[in-house]
Design a protein around this motif. Structure first.
Motif, PDB file in Angstrom:
ATOM      1  N   ARG A 163       0.491  16.111   2.351  1.00  0.00           N
ATOM      2  CA  ARG A 163       0.520  16.166   0.991  1.00  0.00           C
ATOM      3  C   ARG A 163       1.160  15.025   0.370  1.00  0.00           C
ATOM      4  N   ASP A 164       1.861  13.864   1.084  1.00  0.00           N
ATOM      5  CA  ASP A 164       2.336  12.617   0.678  1.00  0.00           C
ATOM      6  C   ASP A 164       1.507  11.644  -0.072  1.00  0.00           C
ATOM      7  N   GLY A 165      -0.098  12.091   0.141  1.00  0.00           N
ATOM      8  CA  GLY A 165      -1.176  11.168   0.100  1.00  0.00           C
ATOM      9  C   GLY A 165      -1.126   9.834   0.139  1.00  0.00           C
ATOM     10  N   GLY A 267      16.466  27.319 -10.062  1.00  0.00           N
ATOM     11  CA  GLY A 267      14.514  27.628 -10.765  1.00  0.00           C
ATOM     12  C   GLY A 267      14.109  26.503 -11.466  1.00  0.00           C
ATOM     13  N   GLN A 268      14.982  25.581 -11.154  1.00  0.00           N
ATOM     14  CA  GLN A 268      14.418  24.435 -12.271  1.00  0.00           C
ATOM     15  C   GLN A 268      13.126  23.605 -10.985  1.00  0.00           C
ATOM     16  N   VAL A 269      12.328  22.939 -11.691  1.00  0.00           N
ATOM     17  CA  VAL A 269      11.696  21.776 -10.536  1.00  0.00           C
ATOM     18  C   VAL A 269      11.821  20.547 -11.352  1.00  0.00           C
ATOM     19  N   GLN A 270      11.807  19.982 -10.920  1.00  0.00           N
ATOM     20  CA  GLN A 270      12.888  18.241 -11.117  1.00  0.00           C
ATOM     21  C   GLN A 270      11.306  17.117 -12.062  1.00  0.00           C
ATOM     22  N   SER A 271      11.360  16.957 -12.922  1.00  0.00           N
ATOM     23  CA  SER A 271      10.188  15.775 -12.817  1.00  0.00           C
ATOM     24  C   SER A 271       9.773  14.385 -12.225  1.00  0.00           C
ATOM     25  N   ARG A 272       9.548  13.900 -12.043  1.00  0.00           N
ATOM     26  CA  ARG A 272       9.280  12.329 -11.500  1.00  0.00           C
ATOM     27  C   ARG A 272       9.843  11.855 -11.421  1.00  0.00           C
ATOM     28  N   GLN A 273       9.736  11.479 -13.198  1.00  0.00           N
ATOM     29  CA  GLN A 273      11.000  10.585 -13.736  1.00  0.00           C
ATOM     30  C   GLN A 273      12.446  10.511 -12.939  1.00  0.00           C
ATOM     31  N   CYS A 274      13.032  11.916 -12.991  1.00  0.00           N
ATOM     32  CA  CYS A 274      14.278  12.342 -12.496  1.00  0.00           C
ATOM     33  C   CYS A 274      14.523  12.243 -11.168  1.00  0.00           C
ATOM     34  N   TYR A 300       6.290  27.708 -10.935  1.00  0.00           N
ATOM     35  CA  TYR A 300       5.320  28.573 -11.651  1.00  0.00           C
ATOM     36  C   TYR A 300       4.698  28.027 -13.361  1.00  0.00           C
ATOM     37  N   ALA A 301       5.651  27.307 -13.564  1.00  0.00           N
ATOM     38  CA  ALA A 301       5.591  26.936 -14.910  1.00  0.00           C
ATOM     39  C   ALA A 301       4.869  25.490 -15.312  1.00  0.00           C
ATOM     40  N   GLU A 302       4.272  25.997 -16.805  1.00  0.00           N
ATOM     41  CA  GLU A 302       2.856  25.083 -16.943  1.00  0.00           C
ATOM     42  C   GLU A 302       3.263  23.491 -17.089  1.00  0.00           C
ATOM     43  N   GLY A 303       3.092  22.722 -16.421  1.00  0.00           N
ATOM     44  CA  GLY A 303       3.595  21.114 -17.066  1.00  0.00           C
ATOM     45  C   GLY A 303       4.113  20.743 -15.883  1.00  0.00           C
ATOM     46  N   CYS A 304       4.527  21.651 -14.744  1.00  0.00           N
ATOM     47  CA  CYS A 304       5.331  21.374 -13.624  1.00  0.00           C
ATOM     48  C   CYS A 304       4.776  20.944 -12.513  1.00  0.00           C
ATOM     49  N   GLN A 305       6.219  20.083 -11.720  1.00  0.00           N
ATOM     50  CA  GLN A 305       5.115  20.032 -10.106  1.00  0.00           C
ATOM     51  C   GLN A 305       5.924  19.105  -9.076  1.00  0.00           C
ATOM     52  N   PHE A 306       5.555  19.760  -8.550  1.00  0.00           N
ATOM     53  CA  PHE A 306       6.105  19.122  -6.514  1.00  0.00           C
ATOM     54  C   PHE A 306       6.270  18.134  -6.952  1.00  0.00           C
ATOM     55  N   HIS A 307       6.892  17.077  -6.405  1.00  0.00           N
ATOM     56  CA  HIS A 307       7.019  15.473  -6.347  1.00  0.00           C
ATOM     57  C   HIS A 307       7.971  15.714  -5.064  1.00  0.00           C
TER      58      HIS A 307
END
Length: 516
Positions: A163-165, A267-274, A300-307
């Motif tokens: 998962r973490d590369g 229901g939010q997905v935090q950004s990598r910068q956050c 689900y949202a476009e442009g969102c990714q789990f980090h």
């Protein structure tokens, strides 16, 4: 005989209120002349911290919903025929279908005689044999090691690395748990100490999942609130963290920072910068990080990714990866699995002091071991069918279908709620819930307060009584003063979800008119 009883009674000095509250027994004579004693455990003598525990997800409104279900079964007439429980993320109870491969392997583990049958694919049989071989006596009914079955922890470590590369994961740092909740509470037990101004403070997001506030109340820790930014889709704000921490240090010793990503209830997905900002903040302020990542597949949202916090931590370099203490949590209960009842989960600890980790191992040994079927299920989640194996195509089809449907329902929920005047819903970027802001008439707010209820509890209770829909008021999760919300799961089948949303829309309009 009556004279003897009278003399005996006279010899027993009556206890005052203060004595009763200290738990001193008081004897009473019953009608048939037998002495009885007051209860040793009373509301006054019980652990006072337990009385401070609240858990809104299964609170008064859910209890009332269960009463209504009973009334409906008994034939009592209501304006509806069923209660729709949209209060909790219980996927299978809402109709989500289990993953075939998982249930096949669990069936084989539970009844190994099935290994002799031809109805199961070979990869399912192989997984079951491997799990059973690691169990005492070849049975999932046996205790496992307290930290969890060794081969399962190894599989979890391999999963985390993929998962973490390629970031390394040591199986010795992986602890299998009874759902994620067990791991979270265990870590809080290690963290909490002190009295008065030295009492441990734990920073939690508001709105929050009530497990955190409940556990902190039970442990006698200080809950340190930091508010998510609703105007920016419930993102974390560094300046809010800084001001919250500075204020808390005036009266306690903040030691930990908890993050839920993707968010519950918001229901939010935090950004990598956050996430980078949070890690740097924790490093600077010497805070232990707790990352609740049980919804990591629910994006689900476009442009969102789990980090994952671990991946970002290591990508920031040794200054952080060698020093910041982190515990992260995952579960079998959410994502595409939805297997809440098996109570499977894990936590991984990073940079934990060796002596403290020894104490952690001791602490988990007290509860003997997590449920072994839950451990088996966790193994299947992290070691799912691979390309070329018989079950891979079916597994991927079911997994993709489940997550795609959740994404559709997340979008549907947001769109319909935003058509209702007085309701504003942020995009449901991930997880399983919407947390819309509701505008309530002043008259309803005054009536709620006169009844001793939070205004959104009053709203949700009326919604339940009139429509049969069970939601959780925002006050149960925490919210900024003067704002009101409810949490609603997106899990019901699409047709039922549309009916639910239509009823909420109709109710809100009537409620607003009634109290205007």
């Amino acid at each position: 005989i009556s004279c003897k009883y009278a003399a005996l009674q006279a010899s027993i000095a009556p206890l005052g209120v203060s004595e009763r509250r200290r738990g001193l027994a008081q004897e009473k004579m019953t009608e048939n002349g037998v002495f009885s004693r007051d209860k040793v455990l009373t509301i006054d003598t019980m652990n006072p911290r337990v009385k401070n525990v609240e858990y809104a997800v299964r609170g008064p409104i859910v209890q009332r919903a269960m009463q209504i279900e009973k009334e409906l079964r008994e034939g009592l007439k209501k304006p509806f025929t069923e209660v729709i429980k949209a209060n909790i993320g219980d996927a299978h109870a809402m109709g989500q279908q289990p993953i075939t491969f998982f249930r096949q392997v669990l069936a084989l583990c539970s009844y190994p005689e099935l290994l002799n049958e031809n109805m199961f694919p070979e990869d399912a049989k192989n997984r079951a044999r491997r799990i059973l071989h690691a169990c005492g006596g070849g049975s999932v009914g046996a205790y496992s090691a307290s930290q969890g079955i060794d081969c399962v922890r190894q599989d979890v470590a391999c999963y985390i690395e993929r998962r973490d590369g390629g970031v390394p994961c040591d199986p010795d740092n992986v602890y299998l748990t009874t759902g994620a909740s067990d791991g979270i509470v265990t870590m809080l037990k290690l963290l909490v100490c002190g009295e008065g101004a030295s009492r441990t403070g734990v920073m939690i997001s508001i709105p929050q999942y009530p497990l955190y506030s409940a556990a902190l109340a039970e442990l006698g820790a200080v809950q340190v609130n930091y508010y998510l930014n609703e105007e920016k889709c419930w993102s974390m704000d560094l300046s809010e963290l800084e001001s919250s921490l500075a204020e808390a240090r005036k009266h306690c010793n903040p030691k930990a920072l908890c993050i839920i990503n993707p968010g519950n209830p918001t229901g939010q997905v935090q950004s990598r910068q956050c996430i980078e900002d949070v890690i740097r903040f924790a490093a600077k302020e010497r805070l232990f990080l707790m990352a609740d990542e049980v919804y990591q597949d629910n994006v689900y949202a476009e442009g969102c990714q789990f980090h994952s916090f671990k991946k970002v931590l290591f990508e920031l370099g040794p200054e952080y990866s060698d020093n910041v203490e982190l515990a992260s949590f995952h579960s079998t209960s959410k994502c595409y699995m939805g297997e809440c009842g098996f109570r499977g989960g894990y936590m991984e600890v990073i940079n934990m002091d060796a002596e403290v980790q020894a104490q952690l191992s001791k602490l988990v040994s007290v509860r003997l071991c997590p449920p072994v079927p839950g451990q088996a299920l966790m193994d299947l989640v992290v070691n799912s069918p691979q390309p070329g194996e018989p079950s891979h195509i079916t597994f991927m089809k079911e997994r993709t279908a489940t997550l795609s449907l959740l994404a559709e329902k997340a979008k549907l929920t947001e769109q319909i709620l935003n058509t209702v005047p007085g309701i504003t819903c942020n995009p449901v970027q991930g997880a399983m819930y919407s947390f819309p802001n509701i505008s309530l008439p002043e008259k309803s707010i005054k009536e709620a307060k006169a009844l001793g209820q939070a205004p959104d509890m009053f709203y949700c209770m009326n919604l339940l009584e009139e429509t049969g829909i069970c939601l959780v008021p925002g006050s149960g999760f925490g919210q900024k003063d003067g704002t009101y919300h409810f949490r609603m799961t997106i899990l019901p089948p699409t047709d039922k979800l549309k009916i639910l949303l239509a009823k909420v829309k109709e109710f809100h309009q009537k409620f607003t008119q009634q109290y205007s």
